[in-house]
Design a protein around this motif. Sequence first.
Motif, PDB file in Angstrom:
ATOM      1  N   LYS A 154      51.769  48.857  42.065  1.00 19.98           N
ATOM      2  CA  LYS A 154      51.441  48.237  43.352  1.00 19.98           C
ATOM      3  C   LYS A 154      50.532  47.039  43.093  1.00 19.98           C
ATOM      4  O   LYS A 154      49.582  47.121  42.330  1.00 19.98           O
ATOM      5  CB  LYS A 154      50.729  49.266  44.238  1.00 19.98           C
ATOM      6  N   ILE A 155      50.849  45.937  43.732  1.00 22.05           N
ATOM      7  CA  ILE A 155      50.007  44.746  43.607  1.00 22.05           C
ATOM      8  C   ILE A 155      48.875  44.873  44.619  1.00 22.05           C
ATOM      9  O   ILE A 155      49.121  45.008  45.824  1.00 22.05           O
ATOM     10  CB  ILE A 155      50.825  43.466  43.827  1.00 22.05           C
ATOM     11  N   ASP A 156      47.650  44.854  44.096  1.00 18.61           N
ATOM     12  CA  ASP A 156      46.490  45.015  44.964  1.00 18.61           C
ATOM     13  C   ASP A 156      45.390  44.042  44.545  1.00 18.61           C
ATOM     14  O   ASP A 156      45.615  43.147  43.732  1.00 18.61           O
ATOM     15  CB  ASP A 156      45.992  46.467  44.933  1.00 18.61           C
ATOM     16  N   GLN A 157      44.218  44.230  45.078  1.00 19.34           N
ATOM     17  CA  GLN A 157      43.105  43.322  44.790  1.00 19.34           C
ATOM     18  C   GLN A 157      42.773  43.304  43.298  1.00 19.34           C
ATOM     19  O   GLN A 157      42.417  42.260  42.749  1.00 19.34           O
ATOM     20  CB  GLN A 157      41.866  43.710  45.608  1.00 19.34           C
ATOM     21  N   THR A 158      42.923  44.428  42.621  1.00 22.61           N
ATOM     22  CA  THR A 158      42.651  44.491  41.184  1.00 22.61           C
ATOM     23  C   THR A 158      43.558  43.542  40.423  1.00 22.61           C
ATOM     24  O   THR A 158      43.122  42.863  39.490  1.00 22.61           O
ATOM     25  CB  THR A 158      42.858  45.939  40.667  1.00 22.61           C
ATOM     26  N   THR A 159      44.820  43.465  40.831  1.00 19.99           N
ATOM     27  CA  THR A 159      45.768  42.554  40.193  1.00 19.99           C
ATOM     28  C   THR A 159      45.340  41.108  40.404  1.00 19.99           C
ATOM     29  O   THR A 159      45.356  40.306  39.463  1.00 19.99           O
ATOM     30  CB  THR A 159      47.187  42.761  40.762  1.00 19.99           C
ATOM     31  N   PHE A 160      44.945  40.775  41.631  1.00 21.47           N
ATOM     32  CA  PHE A 160      44.492  39.411  41.912  1.00 21.47           C
ATOM     33  C   PHE A 160      43.203  39.093  41.162  1.00 21.47           C
ATOM     34  O   PHE A 160      43.024  37.987  40.670  1.00 21.47           O
ATOM     35  CB  PHE A 160      44.316  39.188  43.419  1.00 21.47           C
ATOM     36  N   ASP A 161      42.314  40.085  41.047  1.00 24.02           N
ATOM     37  CA  ASP A 161      41.077  39.875  40.289  1.00 24.02           C
ATOM     38  C   ASP A 161      41.387  39.585  38.825  1.00 24.02           C
ATOM     39  O   ASP A 161      40.759  38.728  38.206  1.00 24.02           O
ATOM     40  CB  ASP A 161      40.164  41.104  40.391  1.00 24.02           C
ATOM     41  N   GLN A 162      42.368  40.300  38.268  1.00 25.31           N
ATOM     42  CA  GLN A 162      42.764  40.094  36.875  1.00 25.31           C
ATOM     43  C   GLN A 162      43.248  38.663  36.655  1.00 25.31           C
ATOM     44  O   GLN A 162      42.790  37.967  35.754  1.00 25.31           O
ATOM     45  CB  GLN A 162      43.868  41.084  36.489  1.00 25.31           C
ATOM     46  N   VAL A 163      44.157  38.201  37.493  1.00 24.53           N
ATOM     47  CA  VAL A 163      44.701  36.858  37.319  1.00 24.53           C
ATOM     48  C   VAL A 163      43.643  35.797  37.640  1.00 24.53           C
ATOM     49  O   VAL A 163      43.617  34.732  37.025  1.00 24.53           O
ATOM     50  CB  VAL A 163      46.013  36.672  38.117  1.00 24.53           C
ATOM     51  N   ILE A 178      59.499  43.100  42.851  1.00 25.53           N
ATOM     52  CA  ILE A 178      59.909  43.465  44.206  1.00 25.53           C
ATOM     53  C   ILE A 178      59.160  42.574  45.208  1.00 25.53           C
ATOM     54  O   ILE A 178      59.748  41.976  46.094  1.00 25.53           O
ATOM     55  CB  ILE A 178      59.603  44.954  44.506  1.00 25.53           C
ATOM     56  N   ASN A 179      57.845  42.508  45.042  1.00 22.21           N
ATOM     57  CA  ASN A 179      56.988  41.681  45.898  1.00 22.21           C
ATOM     58  C   ASN A 179      56.430  40.530  45.077  1.00 22.21           C
ATOM     59  O   ASN A 179      55.983  40.735  43.943  1.00 22.21           O
ATOM     60  CB  ASN A 179      55.842  42.516  46.465  1.00 22.21           C
ATOM     61  N   HIS A 180      56.450  39.350  45.663  1.00 22.40           N
ATOM     62  CA  HIS A 180      55.928  38.160  44.999  1.00 22.40           C
ATOM     63  C   HIS A 180      54.850  37.548  45.900  1.00 22.40           C
ATOM     64  O   HIS A 180      55.044  37.438  47.110  1.00 22.40           O
ATOM     65  CB  HIS A 180      57.020  37.099  44.784  1.00 22.40           C
ATOM     66  N   TYR A 181      53.758  37.146  45.279  1.00 25.71           N
ATOM     67  CA  TYR A 181      52.676  36.483  45.998  1.00 25.71           C
ATOM     68  C   TYR A 181      52.388  35.164  45.299  1.00 25.71           C
ATOM     69  O   TYR A 181      52.346  35.096  44.070  1.00 25.71           O
ATOM     70  CB  TYR A 181      51.419  37.356  46.018  1.00 25.71           C
TER      71      TYR A 181
END
Length: 149
Positions: A96-105, A123-126
């Motif tokens: 699941k793409i969540d805040q942790t993923t955004f923090d990593q990038v 599946i989901n792209h942001y």
Amino acid sequence: MQELNFPKFEYRFKSTENKVSIFDVIRKKFVSLQPEEWVRQHCVHYLITEKKYPKSLINVEKALTINGLKKRYDIVVFNTNGSIHLIVECKAPKIKIDQTTFDQVARYNLALNASYIMVTNGINHYYCQMDTDAERYAFLKDIPEYIKT
């Protein structure tokens, strides 16, 4: 492998000793086919075929050091002047793409200073456009097509 939310592309598989590999057109070699790699290869082909980014400006799975820690980014697209246009973080479809993923990038981008960020699990792209002066990002519907500079 699971069907992803990307256009179809032609891929090459190789099977040896019960291991399946997929050919990476950027690294020009077969790499082990794991769920995250499946997403990465779809994204690379999406950038090349749909967004018209030249292969020569795309880099895949390279090491970088952030705060003394060794990390690896998934995909980076350079501008012709060597600055970084886009960083892509790929996750396996079940992640699941969540805040942790955004923090990593975002941590990666502190070192890379990309203009755009894409995060995908296939599946989901942001998509985000960075505003480094204001230290924030704005979500976009898509990333821009390649414009030769």
